[in-house]
Write a protein that holds these residues in place. Structure first.
Motif, short mmCIF file in Angstrom:
data_model
loop_
_atom_site.label_atom_id
_atom_site.label_comp_id
_atom_site.label_asym_id
_atom_site.label_seq_id
_atom_site.Cartn_x
_atom_site.Cartn_y
_atom_site.Cartn_z
N GLN A 82 0.86 -1.17 0.00
CA GLN A 82 0.00 0.00 0.00
C GLN A 82 0.90 1.24 0.00
O GLN A 82 1.98 1.22 0.61
CB GLN A 82 -0.89 0.06 1.25
CG GLN A 82 -2.07 -0.88 1.23
CD GLN A 82 -2.97 -0.67 2.45
OE1 GLN A 82 -2.57 -0.11 3.46
NE2 GLN A 82 -4.21 -1.13 2.35
N VAL A 83 0.44 2.30 -0.67
CA VAL A 83 1.18 3.56 -0.68
C VAL A 83 0.27 4.66 -0.15
O VAL A 83 -0.88 4.78 -0.57
CB VAL A 83 1.68 3.92 -2.10
CG1 VAL A 83 2.28 5.32 -2.11
CG2 VAL A 83 2.72 2.90 -2.57
N TYR A 84 0.81 5.47 0.75
CA TYR A 84 0.14 6.66 1.26
C TYR A 84 1.01 7.85 0.88
O TYR A 84 2.18 7.92 1.28
CB TYR A 84 -0.04 6.60 2.77
CG TYR A 84 -0.97 5.50 3.22
CD1 TYR A 84 -2.32 5.75 3.43
CD2 TYR A 84 -0.50 4.21 3.43
CE1 TYR A 84 -3.19 4.74 3.83
CE2 TYR A 84 -1.35 3.18 3.83
CZ TYR A 84 -2.69 3.46 4.02
OH TYR A 84 -3.55 2.46 4.41
N ALA A 85 0.44 8.78 0.09
CA ALA A 85 1.23 9.90 -0.44
C ALA A 85 0.54 11.22 -0.14
O ALA A 85 -0.68 11.35 -0.30
CB ALA A 85 1.42 9.75 -1.95
N CYS A 86 1.33 12.20 0.27
CA CYS A 86 0.77 13.52 0.53
C CYS A 86 1.81 14.58 0.22
O CYS A 86 2.98 14.46 0.60
CB CYS A 86 0.31 13.65 1.98
SG CYS A 86 -0.57 15.18 2.30
N GLY A 87 1.38 15.62 -0.49
CA GLY A 87 2.28 16.71 -0.82
C GLY A 87 1.74 17.52 -1.98
O GLY A 87 0.53 17.54 -2.23
N ALA A 88 2.64 18.17 -2.68
CA ALA A 88 2.25 19.00 -3.82
C ALA A 88 1.58 18.13 -4.88
O ALA A 88 1.95 16.97 -5.07
CB ALA A 88 3.48 19.69 -4.40
N PRO A 89 0.57 18.70 -5.59
CA PRO A 89 -0.14 17.90 -6.60
C PRO A 89 0.77 17.24 -7.62
O PRO A 89 0.53 16.08 -8.00
CB PRO A 89 -1.08 18.93 -7.25
CG PRO A 89 -1.34 19.93 -6.17
CD PRO A 89 -0.04 20.03 -5.41
N ILE A 90 1.83 17.92 -8.04
CA ILE A 90 2.71 17.34 -9.07
C ILE A 90 3.42 16.10 -8.52
O ILE A 90 3.66 15.13 -9.25
CB ILE A 90 3.72 18.39 -9.60
CG1 ILE A 90 4.45 17.82 -10.81
CG2 ILE A 90 4.68 18.83 -8.51
CD1 ILE A 90 5.31 18.84 -11.53
N VAL A 91 3.75 16.12 -7.23
CA VAL A 91 4.41 14.96 -6.62
C VAL A 91 3.44 13.78 -6.54
O VAL A 91 3.77 12.65 -6.91
CB VAL A 91 4.94 15.32 -5.22
CG1 VAL A 91 5.51 14.08 -4.53
CG2 VAL A 91 5.99 16.42 -5.31
N VAL A 92 2.23 14.05 -6.06
CA VAL A 92 1.23 12.99 -5.90
C VAL A 92 0.83 12.41 -7.25
O VAL A 92 0.77 11.18 -7.42
CB VAL A 92 0.01 13.53 -5.14
CG1 VAL A 92 -1.13 12.52 -5.17
CG2 VAL A 92 0.38 13.88 -3.70
N ASP A 93 0.58 13.28 -8.23
CA ASP A 93 0.17 12.80 -9.56
C ASP A 93 1.27 11.97 -10.21
O ASP A 93 1.00 10.92 -10.81
CB ASP A 93 -0.18 13.99 -10.46
CG ASP A 93 -1.44 14.72 -10.00
OD1 ASP A 93 -2.18 14.16 -9.18
OD2 ASP A 93 -1.66 15.85 -10.48
N SER A 94 2.52 12.43 -10.10
CA SER A 94 3.64 11.69 -10.69
C SER A 94 3.83 10.35 -10.01
O SER A 94 4.10 9.33 -10.67
CB SER A 94 4.93 12.52 -10.59
OG SER A 94 4.82 13.74 -11.29
N ALA A 95 3.68 10.34 -8.69
CA ALA A 95 3.84 9.09 -7.96
C ALA A 95 2.79 8.07 -8.36
O ALA A 95 3.11 6.90 -8.63
CB ALA A 95 3.78 9.36 -6.45
#
Length: 340
Positions: A300-313
């Motif tokens: 599972q991945v939990y990601a939070c931050g700038a939209p460009i970081v989240v979208d790229s991830a």
């Protein structure tokens, strides 16, 4: 006048008042539609309109391109119905567990942890406690009617206070106030808990936690909750910033890595200067994950931050590392600049 909204495939139904968005009506009814920013920027609430008539309010083109809208897709955070509607959406279990409430809070402490970041501790009324899931957020209600969203940075079991991490955005209506005139004992009103970004405790999968900047706040709450649960699940935290000082709780993460057997910490800096004397990982934080985890199919991945970081991830983890799309949980921090 109100309209009936039917959610498929669950068959759940709720009333939506005239002029109200489908998402706001769902939150009010305790129906767990997925969502993040609530303002048409992140696309977390995107679903399909099966029948009925709606109008979309202002939203970003990237969140709902015209081509997708023509295929019947909808952003429920800015979709207002004009008839009874049937929508298709994946409901999120647990969202309606705790009621959304409006509450006053008193600033107990303001701690400057970086040149542009403060941690504000909020004391709640003695007779009340905010119930929430680790990873969720609150909305501060400002005097002009506007709102600003910040994640709770501590797990719900910690104490009677909640804390938020606030980065200064020069010219920002709220953050300029935070960094200039706001002081201890001031009163702030908020509404919460909100959001469908929270720890899924019904899984035994190992987790990768990805944060950029103050996106660390809800990730910290999730880590604290996992520690409290004694879950035993392997946790790997990747925290990215431009300069080392952006990792404003670096020492805490290093302590976790020393004392928690299942926890690994990987700090990543994208723009270190020579005088930073940085000898850790360099580059973009999600690319460090790509290097270390070429196969995420069992995670599972939990990601939070700038939209460009989240979208790229999300794009790269799903397409390159075989992460199941339904196992990517995210909260993209949106500012006023992101909404323009």
């Amino acid at each position: 006048m109100s309209f009936q909204v039917t959610v498929q495939p669950s068959g759940r139904q709720f009333a939506c008042d005239e002029g109200e968005t489908i998402l706001n009506a769902a939150i009010r009814a305790g129906v767990g539609l997925p969502y993040g920013c609530k303002n048409g920027a992140c696309s977390s609430c995107k679903g399909k309109l099966i029948s009925g008539n709606i109008t979309h309010g202002a939203h970003q083109e990237k969140a709902l391109p015209v081509t997708e809208e023509a295929l019947g897709l909808s952003l429920f955070c800015c979709a207002t119905p004009h008839s009874d509607v049937t929508i298709e959406a994946r409901e999120v279990a647990g969202v309606g567990e705790f009621p959304v409430r409006k509450m006053p809070s008193r600033i107990a402490k303001i701690e400057k942890v970086a040149d542009d970041v403060v941690i504000i501790s909020l004391q709640l009324p003695a007779t009340e406690r905010l119930q929430y899931l680790a990873g969720q957020y609150i909305e501060f209600m400002l005097r002009d009617g506007k709102r600003r969203s910040y994640s709770m940075a501590n797990a719900p079991h910690k104490d009677a206070q909640i804390s938020v991490h606030i980065r200064h955005m020069p010219g920002g209506l709220f953050t300029d106030q935070v960094f200039s005139t706001l002081k201890e004992r001031d009163i702030l009103r908020f509404e919460g808990p909100l959001g469908t970004f929270f720890l899924r405790e019904d899984s035994a999968k190992p987790v990768v936690l990805l944060a950029s900047g103050t996106g660390f706040a809800p990730i910290k709450a999730i880590i604290e909750q996992m520690i409290h649960n004694e879950s035993g699940r392997a946790m790997t935290l990747y925290w990215g910033g431009r300069r080392p000082q952006d990792l404003y709780m670096h020492a805490l993460c290093e302590e976790w890595a020393r004392t928690i057997p299942a926890f690994t910490y990987v700090p990543v800096i994208s723009n270190a200067h020579a005088d930073d004397h940085w000898d850790g990982r360099n580059g973009f934080v999600h690319q460090a994950v790509l290097t270390d985890f070429p196969d995420l199919s069992a995670y599972q991945v939990y990601a939070c931050g700038a939209p460009i970081v989240v979208d790229s991830a999300k794009r790269d983890f799903v397409n390159l590392c075989h992460l199941p799309a339904e196992e990517f949980y995210a909260d993209a921090f949106t500012s006023e600049a992101d909404l323009a």
